[in-house]
Write an enzyme that holds these catalytic residues in place. Structure first.
Site, PDB file in Angstrom:
ATOM      1  N   TYR A 159       2.073   3.854 -20.846  1.00 47.12           N
ATOM      2  CA  TYR A 159       2.109   4.351 -19.546  1.00 47.12           C
ATOM      3  C   TYR A 159       3.025   3.700 -18.746  1.00 47.12           C
ATOM      4  O   TYR A 159       3.316   2.667 -18.747  1.00 47.12           O
ATOM      5  CB  TYR A 159       0.741   4.113 -19.075  1.00 47.12           C
ATOM      6  CG  TYR A 159       0.730   4.485 -17.415  1.00 47.12           C
ATOM      7  CD1 TYR A 159       0.586   6.004 -17.166  1.00 47.12           C
ATOM      8  CD2 TYR A 159       0.647   3.435 -16.709  1.00 47.12           C
ATOM      9  CE1 TYR A 159       0.532   5.796 -15.666  1.00 47.12           C
ATOM     10  CE2 TYR A 159       0.545   3.719 -15.260  1.00 47.12           C
ATOM     11  CZ  TYR A 159       0.535   4.832 -14.935  1.00 47.12           C
ATOM     12  OH  TYR A 159       0.340   4.891 -13.591  1.00 47.12           O
ATOM     13  N   CYS A 168      -3.711   6.510   0.166  1.00 43.64           N
ATOM     14  CA  CYS A 168      -3.643   6.543   1.509  1.00 43.64           C
ATOM     15  C   CYS A 168      -2.427   7.186   2.085  1.00 43.64           C
ATOM     16  O   CYS A 168      -1.910   7.095   3.190  1.00 43.64           O
ATOM     17  CB  CYS A 168      -3.825   5.137   2.099  1.00 43.64           C
ATOM     18  SG  CYS A 168      -5.088   4.135   1.917  1.00 43.64           S
ATOM     19  N   THR A 186       3.532   8.422  -0.385  1.00 46.17           N
ATOM     20  CA  THR A 186       4.504   9.473  -0.606  1.00 46.17           C
ATOM     21  C   THR A 186       4.547  10.501   0.388  1.00 46.17           C
ATOM     22  O   THR A 186       5.506  10.984   0.959  1.00 46.17           O
ATOM     23  CB  THR A 186       4.375   9.811  -2.266  1.00 46.17           C
ATOM     24  OG1 THR A 186       4.227   8.954  -2.864  1.00 46.17           O
ATOM     25  CG2 THR A 186       5.371  10.920  -2.520  1.00 46.17           C
ATOM     26  N   ARG A 227       0.950  12.352 -13.490  1.00 41.43           N
ATOM     27  CA  ARG A 227       2.236  11.800 -12.981  1.00 41.43           C
ATOM     28  C   ARG A 227       3.429  12.815 -13.027  1.00 41.43           C
ATOM     29  O   ARG A 227       3.484  13.554 -14.126  1.00 41.43           O
ATOM     30  CB  ARG A 227       2.645  10.465 -13.442  1.00 41.43           C
ATOM     31  CG  ARG A 227       1.782   9.508 -13.045  1.00 41.43           C
ATOM     32  CD  ARG A 227       1.763   8.760 -11.742  1.00 41.43           C
ATOM     33  NE  ARG A 227       0.861   7.795 -11.303  1.00 41.43           N
ATOM     34  CZ  ARG A 227       0.832   6.961 -10.345  1.00 41.43           C
ATOM     35  NH1 ARG A 227       2.006   6.974  -9.669  1.00 41.43           N
ATOM     36  NH2 ARG A 227       0.121   6.087 -10.173  1.00 41.43           N
ATOM     37  N   ARG A 250      -7.657   3.271   4.291  1.00 46.27           N
ATOM     38  CA  ARG A 250      -8.489   4.338   4.565  1.00 46.27           C
ATOM     39  C   ARG A 250      -9.999   3.809   5.161  1.00 46.27           C
ATOM     40  O   ARG A 250     -10.767   3.381   4.456  1.00 46.27           O
ATOM     41  CB  ARG A 250      -8.548   5.064   3.073  1.00 46.27           C
ATOM     42  CG  ARG A 250      -9.430   6.285   2.911  1.00 46.27           C
ATOM     43  CD  ARG A 250      -9.680   6.849   1.700  1.00 46.27           C
ATOM     44  NE  ARG A 250      -8.402   7.642   1.325  1.00 46.27           N
ATOM     45  CZ  ARG A 250      -8.292   9.117   1.526  1.00 46.27           C
ATOM     46  NH1 ARG A 250      -9.243   9.529   2.150  1.00 46.27           N
ATOM     47  NH2 ARG A 250      -7.061   9.537   1.005  1.00 46.27           N
ATOM     48  N   ASP A 254       1.221  15.872  11.296  1.00 44.34           N
ATOM     49  CA  ASP A 254       1.022  15.428  12.776  1.00 44.34           C
ATOM     50  C   ASP A 254       0.785  14.010  12.944  1.00 44.34           C
ATOM     51  O   ASP A 254       1.010  13.617  14.067  1.00 44.34           O
ATOM     52  CB  ASP A 254      -0.396  15.869  13.090  1.00 44.34           C
ATOM     53  CG  ASP A 254      -0.295  17.405  13.599  1.00 44.34           C
ATOM     54  OD1 ASP A 254       0.439  17.781  14.169  1.00 44.34           O
ATOM     55  OD2 ASP A 254      -1.400  18.294  13.071  1.00 44.34           O
TER      56      ASP A 254
END
Length: 618
Positions: free
Chosen positions: A213, A266, A269, A387, A418, A516
């Site tokens: 991975y 959160c 990207t 991914r 968050r 925004d």
């Protein structure tokens, strides 16, 4: 290039030692060419490991074993010489014992396979901020991903010369093959208890075994670029951070650069590739995950993105949430553990549209396609950590200077988690050390959807570096404070805390987020220029009434007031949690400056210091 042609004596000797240990059938030194990539990818197609995607040019889908779908923190070790130096947030094990165990695992582990030698550069080749590495692997999947994620090949060996510094990285999937045996379409990896992702900080060495991975196998990424690099940065006086880097330009054409650190889930990207809703503003991407920063001759911090690609989470990525990411993966991309549609495209939950007919899930099982772009929990078509790997140059928002070898000057740092309550939409640190304090306490609140017995607790992730700091986290805090003390205050980036995830009493988000968020960045932009658009509160500087541009925003005046208020009761609870549960983990090594910052916060919250109070802020 053949092994005997490598001019770097130490690198050549190390590779030869690993050949003797791992006993591959053949050894191949990567040159980084397109022909090499295409040949190795075709080898995986022929072996049944890669599926070409009919709908996307030069794109391929892989499916891993269910035991090999993410970073395995329980099998990730920081093997410093002294246990104390690993600190309370890392898994430590004795380096001598670990090497003994892993040497046994590596013995003849590459039988039946090719050993690939991957010279790679983290950052533009030759940049004063870049570092070189050599990864040895028996995984073709790793080779092709490293082609995208780093600068690979002969030019790196040329830059190394005969005695240049490099970080040796050894990787094996841990599945040797007998004579005439192939993987036959089965993702190669070892059982969980035989997986090791090990870091030897003093030796600047990475050993990984048993996992194919990304984060466990693409050793230039978290292993080198954060865990080992954070140690290098401590020792050499720079910063290696889990941060995006974005370039923002205002309507007047003035540009600034922002680094932002958020824990997982959160929106890092999404922010790095944001399309602003504010007219006249422009955001461009320098990097979406990692930033390396050094002080320039003018005393400012300059950052590079040490990576060359994006290794992004696919589920939840759509034209609405991140159109630039969607446009980045139309060609020349690798997909892992996504669904496969009947017309030969990838699909995942949250992609923005339903699939048609039948679909093959990430287990390789054919199923009726969902009628929406969602699936019941536990029945996902794509793994939640599915991914995509794509070249950064393909991003429509990539900044023209994203590969500037000198880096870009950072004007502001953002920290955030968050948090449905307590933490406001944005506030600014009073000074550098206060900013380090804010970075040290970030985290996300556990919700009912995660772990029921921890609902309401804060899962702290200081600087978003909890899984990635290669040494004692308290010493990491001290390193930030030390760097700040050595620079002129006016040269240091301003530090802000943001929180896109505040909710109202009914559990609805108060802030629309996504594009925004440019409204908050615009306020931050002006603060970096010293614009008088803030009021001091108990927790730091916050937007004055009317300073945040809400024109055209479908958010009520009451919601804005709630987003930009200081929750006294919430902060008292926060202070108690930091003092009783968070800071004690770091023991005596916790910098006094952070203890002092907590005391100052408490005094201000309690009103014992006369902080200016407006709009119910304090």
């Amino acid at each position: 290039m053949e092994l005997h042609e490598i001019a770097h004596a130490r690198a050549k000797a190390w590779i030869e030692e690993m050949v003797a240990l791992c006993a591959p059938d053949t050894v191949y030194v990567c040159d980084g060419s397109k022909k090499e990539y295409d040949t190795i990818m075709q080898k995986m197609v022929d072996a049944g490991l890669a599926t070409p995607l009919k709908k996307r040019k030069n794109c391929f889908l892989f499916r891993s074993q269910p035991s090999d779908v993410a970073r395995v923190e329980a099998r990730t070790f920081i093997a410093s010489k002294r246990e104390d130096d690993a600190g309370p947030t890392n898994h430590w094990t004795d380096p001598a014992e670990l090497k003994k165990t892993m040497t046994g695992l590596y013995s003849q582990c590459m039988k039946g396979r090719t050993m690939y030698v991957i010279p790679f550069s983290m950052g533009p080749v030759g940049s004063p901020i870049s570092k070189n590495g050599i990864e040895i692997t028996d995984s073709e999947y790793v080779v092709c991903n490293m082609h995208i994620m780093t600068r690979v090949g002969t030019r790196v060996l040329e830059a190394l010369g005969t005695d240049g510094e490099f970080v040796p990285c050894l990787h094996s999937v841990g599945k040797p093959l007998g004579p005439g045996v192939t993987d036959a379409g089965q993702w190669p990896c070892a059982d969980m208890e035989r997986k090791y992702i090990s870091h030897f900080p003093e030796e600047r060495l990475v050993w990984s075994f048993g996992s194919g991975y990304g984060g466990n196998a693409l050793l230039g990424k978290k292993c080198f670029a954060l865990r080992i690099a954070s140690v290098l940065a401590r020792d050499e006086g720079w910063l290696a951070e889990h941060m995006l880097i974005l370039k923002i330009t205002n309507p007047a054409g003035k540009t600034k650069y922002i680094g932002a650190a958020f824990p997982s889930a959160c929106g890092k990207t999404n922010l790095a590739m944001m399309i602003p809703t504010l007219p006249g503003w422009k955001v461009e991407t320098v990097g979406d995950d990692i930033a390396w920063m050094k002080f320039g001759k003018d005393g400012r911090l300059y950052a590079i993105n040490p990576e060359a690609g994006f290794f992004g989470v696919a589920p939840g990525t759509s034209d609405f949430s991140n159109k630039n990411a969607m446009d980045s993966i139309k060609e020349n991309a690798i997909f892992t553990n996504c669904g496969l549609t009947e017309d030969g495209d990838v699909w995942w939950e949250g992609i923005g549209y339903p699939a048609k007919g039948t679909i093959i899930d990430w287990h390789g099982v054919s199923r009726p396609a969902p009628t929406r772009d969602k699936s019941p929990k536990g029945e996902e078509i794509a793994h939640p950590n599915a991914r995509f790997t794509a070249p950064a140059r393909q991003c429509p928002a990539i900044a023209s200077n994203w590969e500037d070898p000198e880096g870009v000057p950072i004007d502001a740092f953002l920290f955030g988690g968050r948090r449905p309550s307590t933490v406001p939409l944005v506030h600014q640190a009073r000074d550098w050390n206060h900013g380090v304090f804010l970075g040290s306490i970030i985290g996300s609140e556990v919700t009912a959807a995660v772990i029921s017995d921890q609902v309401g607790q804060i899962r702290r992730d200081p600087f978003a570096m909890l899984p990635f700091c290669g040494y004692h986290m308290a010493d990491y805090f001290s390193h930030w404070i030390k760097l700040g003390s050595q620079a002129r205050a006016e040269n240091l980036p301003k530090i802000f805390c943001v929180n896109w995830f505040r909710k109202d009493a009914e559990g609805n988000f108060l802030w629309p987020g996504y594009g925004d968020n440019s409204r908050v960045l615009a306020w931050i932009f002006d603060r970096c220029d010293g614009v008088d658009n803030a009021v001091e509160t108990a927790i730091g500087w916050m937007p004055k009434e009317g300073a945040l541009n809400t024109e055209g925003l479908n958010v009520s005046t009451q919601a804005v007031k709630e987003l930009l208020s200081v929750d006294i009761a919430g902060w008292k609870k926060e202070i108690k949690d930091i003092r009783e549960n968070h800071y004690p983990k770091f023991g005596a090594r916790l910098p006094q400056q952070l203890r002092d910052a907590l005391e100052v916060l408490e005094a201000r919250i309690n009103g014992s210091e006369g902080a200016a109070c407006t709009r119910d802020m304090c």
